[in-house]
Design a protein around this motif. Structure first.
Motif, short mmCIF file in Angstrom:
data_model
loop_
_atom_site.label_atom_id
_atom_site.label_comp_id
_atom_site.label_asym_id
_atom_site.label_seq_id
_atom_site.Cartn_x
_atom_site.Cartn_y
_atom_site.Cartn_z
N GLY A 54 23.38 56.60 -18.57
CA GLY A 54 23.16 56.22 -17.19
C GLY A 54 22.07 55.18 -17.07
O GLY A 54 21.96 54.27 -17.90
N ASN A 71 26.33 51.44 -13.96
CA ASN A 71 25.38 52.54 -13.85
C ASN A 71 24.34 52.33 -12.76
O ASN A 71 23.20 52.80 -12.86
CB ASN A 71 24.69 52.83 -15.19
CG ASN A 71 25.47 53.82 -16.03
OD1 ASN A 71 25.90 54.85 -15.53
ND2 ASN A 71 25.67 53.51 -17.30
N TYR A 117 23.52 56.12 -6.86
CA TYR A 117 23.00 56.03 -8.23
C TYR A 117 21.96 54.92 -8.23
O TYR A 117 22.23 53.79 -8.62
CB TYR A 117 24.15 55.73 -9.20
CG TYR A 117 24.01 56.42 -10.55
CD1 TYR A 117 24.18 57.79 -10.68
CD2 TYR A 117 23.73 55.68 -11.69
CE1 TYR A 117 24.07 58.41 -11.91
CE2 TYR A 117 23.62 56.29 -12.93
CZ TYR A 117 23.79 57.66 -13.03
OH TYR A 117 23.68 58.28 -14.25
#
Length: 234
Positions: A127, A161, A169
């Motif tokens: 991530g 990501n 995110y």
């Protein structure tokens, strides 16, 4: 793509979560086939996903098992796993090296609108956790600057990501670095305003011309993967 040209190209990307839902492999394949993209970049991919209609397929090198701090358990990969696979209906002109051939793959395709470099990638192994995310981000932005400096229109897509439209995110440092690079090399992030979206598609503005791309998404219920698929048509 020249101004006024009819918009017919479809480019898509989807993270299939390392076939975490391998019992639904047939449904994953059906979803990909239904999208019928001219170019599909699959991330956290697996060669067991066999798609018809694509004459050309290029992938990253097999990822290596590794153990990265602060994660105490090593990451193991199946022999068929690839971090990125590009499926294309267009023939390859040339393949380019990338900063990390296990994480990013770049291929130049001959299309009816002119040649286009397709750079498929995942930014970061875990991530947006540092330093893995920033190391990968720096390497990939360096690649993009180099390739566009050589005069190539490019499509940069895959798992970024990070989200741009919301805090789904968040990575402010990552977003700023990506957007600064795109501004510098004159690329348009076509998927920037999609909610809960960390998989993105950016294309050189001169290749898009005056096109007004449309966007489609699938796997909205996250039943086949923990990522939505996304495509642009122009």
């Amino acid at each position: 793509m020249e101004s006024g040209t009819k918009k017919m190209m479809k480019i898509a990307t989807w993270n299939v979560e390392r076939l975490e839902h391998r019992s639904k492999l047939d449904s994953i394949i059906t979803a990909c086939q239904r999208e019928d993209a001219d170019i599909l970049v699959m991330t956290e991919a697996d060669e067991r996903i066999r798609l018809s209609g694509y004459l050309f397929c290029y992938s990253t090198m097999p990822p290596l098992d590794h153990e990265l701090p602060p994660y105490p358990m090593p990451v193991h990969y199946a022999p068929t796993e690839r971090r990125v696979i590009i499926y294309s209906k267009y023939p390859c002109v040339r393949q380019y090296s990338t900063y990390d051939d296990t994480t990013a793959v770049c291929v130049e395709f001959e299309t009816e609108y002119g040649n286009l470099l397709v750079y498929g990638s995942i930014i970061g192994i875990h991530g947006h956790r540092k330093p893995f995310f920033m190391d990968a981000l720096h390497g990939q932005m360096t690649d993009l600057r180099k390739l566009t400096a050589e005069g190539h229109p490019i499509c940069f897509l895959g798992d970024y990501n990070c989200s741009f439209a919301d805090n789904y995110y968040p990575s402010n440092t990552g977003k700023t670095a990506i957007l600064d690079c795109f501004a510098e090399i004159d690329m348009s992030l076509l998927t920037a305003y999609r909610s809960e979206c960390i998989d993105h598609i950016a294309v050189s503005k001169r290749f898009i011309g005056n096109s007004m791309p449309s966007i489609t998404e699938w796997n909205l219920d996250k039943q086949l993967s923990d990522h939505k698929g996304i495509a642009v048509i122009f």
